[in-house]
Design a protein around this motif. Structure first.
Motif, PDB file in Angstrom:
ATOM      1  N   THR A 142      -4.768  -5.469  -1.850  1.00 41.09           N
ATOM      2  CA  THR A 142      -4.152  -4.342  -1.145  1.00 41.09           C
ATOM      3  C   THR A 142      -3.742  -3.249  -2.129  1.00 41.09           C
ATOM      4  OG1 THR A 142      -3.350  -5.770   0.635  1.00 41.09           O
ATOM      5  CG2 THR A 142      -2.245  -3.659   0.348  1.00 41.09           C
TER       6      THR A 142
ATOM      7  N   LYS B 207      -8.318   4.374  -3.402  1.00 42.25           N
ATOM      8  CA  LYS B 207      -8.371   5.438  -2.400  1.00 42.25           C
ATOM      9  C   LYS B 207      -7.565   6.665  -2.795  1.00 42.25           C
ATOM     10  CE  LYS B 207      -9.073   2.261   1.493  1.00 42.25           C
ATOM     11  NZ  LYS B 207      -8.453   1.669   2.714  1.00 42.25           N
ATOM     12  N   ASN B 208      -6.705   6.524  -3.790  1.00 43.57           N
ATOM     13  CA  ASN B 208      -5.794   7.621  -4.121  1.00 43.57           C
ATOM     14  C   ASN B 208      -5.928   8.141  -5.544  1.00 43.57           C
ATOM     15  OD1 ASN B 208      -3.646   8.059  -1.792  1.00 43.57           O
ATOM     16  ND2 ASN B 208      -4.214   5.905  -1.822  1.00 43.57           N
TER      17      ASN B 208
ATOM     18  N   ALA C   8      -5.494   0.472  -2.518  1.00 42.23           N
ATOM     19  CA  ALA C   8      -4.656   1.668  -2.418  1.00 42.23           C
ATOM     20  C   ALA C   8      -4.883   2.588  -3.610  1.00 42.23           C
ATOM     21  CB  ALA C   8      -3.176   1.266  -2.336  1.00 42.23           C
TER      22      ALA C   8
ATOM     23  N   ALA D  58       0.828  -1.205   0.000  1.00 44.61           N
ATOM     24  CA  ALA D  58       0.000   0.000   0.000  1.00 44.61           C
ATOM     25  C   ALA D  58       0.863   1.255   0.000  1.00 44.61           C
ATOM     26  CB  ALA D  58      -0.930  -0.008   1.208  1.00 44.61           C
TER      27      ALA D  58
ATOM     28  N   THR E 284       2.554   1.784  -3.434  1.00 47.59           N
ATOM     29  CA  THR E 284       1.558   2.176  -4.431  1.00 47.59           C
ATOM     30  C   THR E 284       1.160   3.636  -4.251  1.00 47.59           C
ATOM     31  OG1 THR E 284       0.706  -0.094  -4.423  1.00 47.59           O
ATOM     32  CG2 THR E 284      -0.700   1.603  -5.403  1.00 47.59           C
ATOM     33  N   ILE E 285       0.870   4.006  -3.017  1.00 44.74           N
ATOM     34  CA  ILE E 285       0.459   5.381  -2.723  1.00 44.74           C
ATOM     35  C   ILE E 285       1.589   6.361  -3.021  1.00 44.74           C
ATOM     36  CG2 ILE E 285      -0.184   6.951  -0.841  1.00 44.74           C
ATOM     37  CD1 ILE E 285      -1.648   4.510   0.423  1.00 44.74           C
TER      38      ILE E 285
END
Length: 380
Positions: free
Chosen positions: A230, A237-238, A234, A155, A158-159
């Motif tokens: 996961t 959410k981003n 991520a 996560a 990725t973020i």
């Protein structure tokens, strides 16, 4: 490095997130196991003609240049656009030993793609180097982590990449979570930590040069699904809420069963991505391989109610039939409602790392192979 590419199987499977306003969005059927409430009906006219040119920055550093058909030196990203490419795929590694495919390298190339008005796909390998059917090794810094810690690392990585792109006002249209993950990802000899999709034999692992058939990395499909999910979560959410995810694995053989097992383990996907190398089979002709790939696209789309994209294709650089091979496949794929697009893997390569599926000649000019994208563009 030549063996990295020639040992690729004929098809693969991976995970992507796709902008729902594109033709790559999900069909919106509950059977897909994905929330597609924001996804409009896909448009057949939005067909992606992509190219993975991740090597370009390293090639330029070595002094290689690119030229159009008239022999005029041209920026590679601009040249791709002129050749009918409308999207660029960029691989990203966690902590490469040099800077190639690092966060900054990816951001720099994504910026160049944006300047040309090209869409971007980010391809997460979740490794410090190549991830493919023969190697799905954990980043060095992730070795020894628990499953929970691995998920945190997935996560965070990725973020980190997505936020770096966001800082440059770049929103990738697709995000691929894991590269050619038919054999799984983040392999480990400890079954409790392994993300292998099936038992990986020692003789099948690149770099070991072993003939031993003992299991090196044991199967743990549940871990694989959790690792992929996961990354999926991520991204969701981003990036803006209308982005969607696709899964890209090796498509050789019983594909429906492969995806069925992945979904039964709780794996999430919004699109299926396949790799297709039609001239690499030891016994089948390229015509057979093209038809087989098209059949897979149709069957998978129908079974799982998602769009399918060929996220990698490559033909032999010095084979007189190669231009016909690619044109045949793209023209047929483009006429399929179930196919969202086709991406050529490293077409800009010439005299580079022993890779013989580039689409440029020794003088840095595009060959007739690239005509398939221009011919397809004219048919829109």
């Amino acid at each position: 490095m030549k063996e990295i590419y020639h040992n690729l199987k004929n098809y693969m499977l991976t995970a992507l997130l796709v902008l729902s306003s594109s033709a790559c969005g999900s069909h919106g059927n509950e059977q897909s196991g994905t929330d597609n409430s924001d996804t409009p009906a896909p448009s057949k006219t939005s067909f992606t003609q992509g190219a993975d040119i991740s090597w370009v920055s390293e090639m330029e550093k070595k002094g290689l240049k690119f030229y159009n058909h008239e022999g005029i030196e041209t920026d590679c990203f601009q040249l791709m656009k002129e050749l009918g490419i409308n999207a660029i795929r960029l691989r990203v590694w966690v902590n490469p030993k040099d800077r190639w495919n690092s966060k900054q390298d990816v951001v720099n190339k994504a910026r160049r793609a944006k300047e040309q008005g090209l869409d971007v796909m980010v391809d997460f390998h979740y490794s410090d180097s190549w991830a493919d059917p023969g190697q799905q090794f954990k980043p060095k810094a992730w070795i020894g982590k628990s499953v929970a810690e691995l998920k945190t690392a997935i996560a965070a990585h990725t973020i980190d990449i997505l936020q770096a792109l966001k800082a440059e006002d770049i929103s990738p249209r697709w995000v691929q979570v894991g590269n050619e993950i038919r054999p799984g990802m983040l392999w480990d000899e400890n079954v409790a930590l392994s993300g292998a999709f099936y038992d990986i034999r020692e003789c099948d692992v690149k770099g070991l040069n072993s003939t031993n058939e003992r299991v090196k990395y044991p199967q743990n499909t549940q871990n694989l699904a959790e690792f992929v999910n996961t990354g999926y979560d991520a991204v969701k959410k981003n990036l803006p809420p209308k982005y969607r995810y696709c899964s890209h694995r090796q498509c050789l053989g019983r594909l429906n069963l492969v995806f069925k097992q992945f979904k039964e383990a709780g794996g999430k996907l919004d699109m299926i991505g396949l790799s297709h190398y039609p001239q690499t089979h030891s016994t089948k002709l390229w015509q057979e391989m093209n038809l087989l790939a098209l059949k897979h696209i149709s069957q998978l789309a129908k079974t799982f109610q998602v769009k399918v994209m060929i996220t990698e294709i490559g033909v032999k650089q010095n084979d007189s039939a190669s231009a016909q091979v690619l044109a045949d496949f793209i023209n047929k794929a483009r006429d399929m409602e179930s196919c969202a697009g086709v991406w050529y893997w490293e077409p800009e390569c010439y005299e580079w790392n022993g890779y013989d599926m580039g689409a440029f000649d020794k003088n840095g000019k595009p060959t007739a192979i690239m005509n398939a994208f221009q011919s397809s563009t004219k048919r829109k």
